[in-house]
Design a protein around this motif. Sequence first.
Motif, mmCIF file in Angstrom:
data_model
loop_
_atom_site.group_PDB
_atom_site.id
_atom_site.type_symbol
_atom_site.label_atom_id
_atom_site.label_comp_id
_atom_site.label_asym_id
_atom_site.label_seq_id
_atom_site.Cartn_x
_atom_site.Cartn_y
_atom_site.Cartn_z
ATOM 1 N N VAL A 52 0.842 -1.192 0.157
ATOM 2 C CA VAL A 52 0.001 0.120 0.060
ATOM 3 C C VAL A 52 0.884 1.237 0.061
ATOM 4 O O VAL A 52 1.756 1.423 0.992
ATOM 5 C CB VAL A 52 -0.766 -0.115 1.275
ATOM 6 N N GLY A 53 0.824 1.934 -1.172
ATOM 7 C CA GLY A 53 1.576 3.285 -0.965
ATOM 8 C C GLY A 53 0.464 4.540 -0.780
ATOM 9 O O GLY A 53 0.109 4.547 0.364
ATOM 10 N N LEU A 54 0.810 5.722 -1.563
ATOM 11 C CA LEU A 54 0.275 6.791 -1.001
ATOM 12 C C LEU A 54 -0.905 7.153 -2.143
ATOM 13 O O LEU A 54 -1.988 7.318 -2.021
ATOM 14 C CB LEU A 54 1.292 8.020 -0.851
ATOM 15 N N ALA A 55 -0.399 7.667 -3.326
ATOM 16 C CA ALA A 55 -1.211 7.958 -4.400
ATOM 17 C C ALA A 55 -0.386 7.852 -5.710
ATOM 18 O O ALA A 55 0.958 8.226 -5.823
ATOM 19 C CB ALA A 55 -1.697 9.440 -4.303
ATOM 20 N N PRO A 56 -0.802 7.946 -6.728
ATOM 21 C CA PRO A 56 -0.210 7.989 -7.863
ATOM 22 C C PRO A 56 0.815 9.029 -8.340
ATOM 23 O O PRO A 56 0.203 10.134 -7.957
ATOM 24 C CB PRO A 56 -1.222 7.845 -9.469
#
Length: 222
Positions: A52-56
């Motif tokens: 899980v990252g942050l946003a593109p």
Amino acid sequence: MDARVAGCRVCPRLVEWREEVARVKRAAFAGWEYWGRPVPGFGAGDAPLVIVGLAPAAHGGNRTGRMFTGDRSGDVLYQALYDVGLASQAEAVSADDGLELYGVRITAPVHCAPPDNKPTPAERDACRHWLVEELTLLRPGLRAMVVLGAYGWQAVWPALAAAGWEIPRPRPAFGHGVRVELDGVQVFGCFHVSQRNTFTGKLTPEMLREVLETAARAAGLK
């Protein structure tokens, strides 16, 4: 679900920004046809390990249509995934480059590229139901999760709770290498693969590989 994510237009500021970036483009990518839409998760829907990252990124995932593809953060992440045997190749340049993930799905709490890489709390909350649905679909086979950065760490706990997991109280604090055991899933914290972290040495390739290796073992992939 991925098709519905790609058609979302709920957040006016994000819609305007992602589409403006896709029209104006960066000079280095003038010949590209930008994706310019919300970026769905990448990887199998039954993966035992989710990242899980942050946003593109505006000129990364917003350009290619695939999470963490086409920017320097993605260069670091996919190299590490390849090094530990979770990806078929080290480079991720476009959505049709042949890259495959092995037992891994990559997603984010916000699916649109935000201005200055900073979604608002309201935008994060409006996007949460997608992460909840994704985690619900993954849950039968999900065994481990790697959360990149404090933003993702804060965003993932409400989504996990809404997807049916019992969350510790107080919520676990973020830290690199933190490990939290939930019902059937082990959650790992990892510094984000941002240029700021990788250029300064806050996150080294060795540190990233160590977290991914440990998570892969927890997921039964090793």
